[in-house]
Design a protein around this motif. Structure first.
Motif, short mmCIF file in Angstrom:
data_model
loop_
_atom_site.label_atom_id
_atom_site.label_comp_id
_atom_site.label_asym_id
_atom_site.label_seq_id
_atom_site.Cartn_x
_atom_site.Cartn_y
_atom_site.Cartn_z
N LYS A 148 0.83 -1.21 0.00
CA LYS A 148 0.00 0.00 0.00
C LYS A 148 0.87 1.26 0.00
O LYS A 148 0.56 2.24 -0.70
CB LYS A 148 -0.94 0.00 1.21
CG LYS A 148 -1.89 1.18 1.24
CD LYS A 148 -2.91 1.04 2.34
CE LYS A 148 -2.29 1.19 3.72
NZ LYS A 148 -3.31 1.27 4.79
N SER A 149 1.96 1.25 0.76
CA SER A 149 2.87 2.39 0.81
C SER A 149 3.43 2.69 -0.57
O SER A 149 3.50 3.86 -1.00
CB SER A 149 4.01 2.11 1.79
OG SER A 149 5.05 3.05 1.66
N TYR A 150 3.83 1.65 -1.30
CA TYR A 150 4.40 1.86 -2.63
C TYR A 150 3.36 2.46 -3.58
O TYR A 150 3.64 3.44 -4.28
CB TYR A 150 4.92 0.55 -3.21
CG TYR A 150 5.33 0.69 -4.66
CD1 TYR A 150 6.56 1.21 -5.01
CD2 TYR A 150 4.45 0.33 -5.69
CE1 TYR A 150 6.93 1.38 -6.34
CE2 TYR A 150 4.81 0.50 -7.03
CZ TYR A 150 6.05 1.02 -7.34
OH TYR A 150 6.40 1.19 -8.65
N TYR A 151 2.15 1.88 -3.60
CA TYR A 151 1.15 2.34 -4.56
C TYR A 151 0.57 3.70 -4.18
O TYR A 151 0.07 4.42 -5.05
CB TYR A 151 0.05 1.29 -4.72
CG TYR A 151 0.48 0.15 -5.61
CD1 TYR A 151 0.83 0.37 -6.93
CD2 TYR A 151 0.55 -1.16 -5.13
CE1 TYR A 151 1.24 -0.66 -7.76
CE2 TYR A 151 0.95 -2.20 -5.95
CZ TYR A 151 1.30 -1.95 -7.26
OH TYR A 151 1.72 -2.98 -8.07
N ARG A 152 0.63 4.06 -2.91
CA ARG A 152 0.22 5.41 -2.53
C ARG A 152 1.18 6.44 -3.13
O ARG A 152 0.77 7.52 -3.54
CB ARG A 152 0.20 5.53 -1.01
CG ARG A 152 -1.02 4.90 -0.36
CD ARG A 152 -2.22 5.84 -0.39
NE ARG A 152 -3.44 5.19 0.04
CZ ARG A 152 -3.82 5.08 1.31
NH1 ARG A 152 -3.03 5.57 2.26
NH2 ARG A 152 -4.95 4.50 1.62
N GLN A 153 2.46 6.07 -3.19
CA GLN A 153 3.46 6.98 -3.75
C GLN A 153 3.55 6.87 -5.28
O GLN A 153 3.96 7.82 -5.94
CB GLN A 153 4.83 6.70 -3.13
CG GLN A 153 4.92 7.01 -1.65
CD GLN A 153 6.32 6.76 -1.09
OE1 GLN A 153 7.31 6.85 -1.81
NE2 GLN A 153 6.39 6.42 0.19
N ASN A 154 3.20 5.69 -5.80
CA ASN A 154 3.33 5.44 -7.24
C ASN A 154 2.05 4.82 -7.79
O ASN A 154 2.06 3.68 -8.27
CB ASN A 154 4.52 4.52 -7.52
CG ASN A 154 5.80 5.01 -6.91
OD1 ASN A 154 6.49 5.84 -7.48
ND2 ASN A 154 6.15 4.49 -5.73
N PRO A 155 0.93 5.53 -7.73
CA PRO A 155 -0.33 4.92 -8.19
C PRO A 155 -0.36 4.77 -9.70
O PRO A 155 -0.03 5.72 -10.42
CB PRO A 155 -1.38 5.93 -7.71
CG PRO A 155 -0.66 7.23 -7.65
CD PRO A 155 0.75 6.91 -7.25
N PRO A 156 -0.71 3.60 -10.21
CA PRO A 156 -0.82 3.42 -11.66
C PRO A 156 -1.88 4.34 -12.25
O PRO A 156 -2.91 4.60 -11.63
CB PRO A 156 -1.21 1.95 -11.81
CG PRO A 156 -0.81 1.30 -10.52
CD PRO A 156 -0.97 2.34 -9.47
N SER A 157 -1.62 4.82 -13.44
CA SER A 157 -2.54 5.73 -14.10
C SER A 157 -3.91 5.09 -14.30
O SER A 157 -4.01 3.92 -14.66
CB SER A 157 -1.96 6.15 -15.46
OG SER A 157 -2.85 6.98 -16.15
N GLY A 158 -4.96 5.86 -14.04
CA GLY A 158 -6.32 5.38 -14.24
C GLY A 158 -6.91 4.64 -13.07
O GLY A 158 -8.07 4.20 -13.14
N THR A 159 -6.17 4.47 -11.98
CA THR A 159 -6.69 3.74 -10.83
C THR A 159 -7.32 4.70 -9.82
O THR A 159 -7.10 5.91 -9.86
CB THR A 159 -5.56 2.96 -10.13
OG1 THR A 159 -4.55 3.88 -9.66
CG2 THR A 159 -4.92 1.97 -11.09
#
Length: 438
Positions: free
Chosen positions: A369-380
């Motif tokens: 979750k920490s990673y994707y909060r900083q690097n959310p994939p486009s369109g999500t």
């Protein structure tokens, strides 16, 4: 004279029955049923199918049966009954599996490994695919509402127990327990969804695990395992990513050796298909995709290790590298997580407790979750959520280029350069970039 006759009879019985059928184990899974015949020595066998009613007949040459059919655990919907029949020749044994439907069986022997001796494996794939879980038909997801899909792979399963601890606890049970907890945490998080490569105690071919993730359109594959070495001393969790070269460290070598044994359970192997297009162009696209996948895998693994280090002991504070099949998907970032050493008596005891399993699952979840909060994939959904000050930032990591970062966030290279007042396309590791709104 009588004693000579007795000795002759004994010698004759040994030669006639040079092998033993010691047990029969049945492992049903969503897309096939696997039968394992435990043998005293390497099996010599023939088989054929019969219809009306459907039956699989297996002839074991020079074999004596020691199995009580009533004691066999059979949870397969395909197999209705197991019995014997008149053998085709003296000294052989005929085994009959009565089935609900016709199948195309696959049979192959396995040599002794771990706690198991010689085995004859029988795979019965379901021809009626309604038995297997079908992909859920999904409507087109509006922009900004797409979920981040995490495929969770509980290592080993079924006939493949994985590592076995001093107290005889099996890796396959620990990995499934942690994976289920991790999936539950992910499914409770808005904007994230989990899919399991196996949901019960059955074997899934190593290449098929990545294929399950691919069919689910997973953004990430996490393979959960528990370490083991001959020395009972080592402790702690570790995280593994794909190595660009063949790993030569002792631990990596052990992991790869264990994986090759698991690959044998896939049967006769799989044919690698090749594209009909330009092979050089295909290879270039694969290399680019693999480079991105490896870079993302390493970045995510750093977040996972950071989160795990706060709640459990770490064996290594940095991601390790190995050449493992489950990590080799060119289009999905893939990470193997060793939750601890099952070979260590103290850690084995921890790994089987619900409290420790939840700690591991929560740490992995927090890292992802920490990673994707900083690097959310486009369109999500995560990408559409507001950030502090209305601006997102990205720290450049090894293997990343400006075009790769622009693609990840759904902006053009020229806009990314202008927003950060860059004079060239060159970025350096550790450089922090402001990401303009999409």
């Amino acid at each position: 004279m009588k004693s000579i006759f007795v000795v002759f009879c004994l010698l004759f019985s040994v030669s006639a029955w040079s092998n033993q059928l010691e047990s029969i184990r049945i492992w049903p899974s969503p897309d096939n049923t696997r039968i394992v015949l435990d043998m005293g020595s390497a099996p010599a066998y023939d088989y054929f199918m019969l219809n009306d009613p459907h039956r699989l007949v297996v002839d074991l040459r020079q074999t004596q049966n020691r199995v009580n059919f009533a004691s066999i655990t059979n949870n397969s919907e395909l197999i209705t009954r197991i019995r014997d029949s008149k053998p085709p020749s003296p000294g052989s044994y005929r085994l009959v599996f009565e089935l609900r439907s016709g199948v195309k069986p696959s049979l192959f022997p396995l040599t002794p490994a771990g706690e198991y001796g010689h085995r004859l494996v029988i795979d019965l794939p379901y021809q009626d695919q309604s038995r297997a879980p079908q992909p859920v038909a999904r409507q087109a997801t509006p922009v900004g509402q797409k979920e981040i899909v995490v495929a969770i792979d509980p290592g080993h399963g079924g006939e493949d127990p994985g590592a076995i601890g001093p107290r005889k606890n099996r890796e396959k049970h620990i990995t499934l327990a942690i994976s289920r907890r991790l999936a539950e945490l992910i499914n409770k998080e808005p904007g994230m969804r989990a899919v399991l490569t196996r949901t019960g105690d059955y074997f899934v071919n190593l290449n098929q695990r990545s294929e399950i993730a691919r069919k689910a359109r997973a953004d990430l594959l996490l393979s959960i395992h528990a370490d083991s070495v001959a020395n009972q001393g080592p402790r702690g969790a570790s995280v593994w990513v794909l190595s660009s070269n063949r790993a030569n460290r002792e631990m990596a070598s052990w992991l790869e050796k264990q994986e090759r044994q698991s690959e044998l359970l896939g049967g006769v192997g799989e044919v690698i298909s090749q594209t009909d297009g330009n092979p050089y162009l295909t290879r270039t696209f694969l290399d680019l995709s693999m480079d991105k996948s490896r870079a993302d895998s390493y970045a995510i693994s750093e977040h996972i290790l950071s989160a795990m280090g706060k709640v459990v002991r770490l064996h290594k504070s940095k991601p390790e590298h190995a050449s493992l099949a489950v990590l080799k998907s060119p289009d999905i970032p893939s990470i193997l997580i060793e939750a601890g050493f099952i070979s260590n008596p103290q850690e084995e005891q921890l790994l089987i407790t619900a409290e420790h399993q939840q700690k591991v699952a929560l740490a992995v979840f927090n890292g992802v979750k920490s990673y994707y909060r900083q690097n959310p994939p486009s369109g999500t959904m995560m990408a559409s959520q507001p950030t502090q000050g209305g601006t997102r930032q990205h720290t450049v990591r090894s293997g990343e280029s400006l075009s790769l970062i622009a693609q990840r966030y759904g902006v053009s290279v020229s806009r990314l350069k202008g927003h950060n007042q860059l004079q060239s396309d060159v970025v350096r590791i550790g450089q922090v970039l402001d990401i303009p709104g999409s």
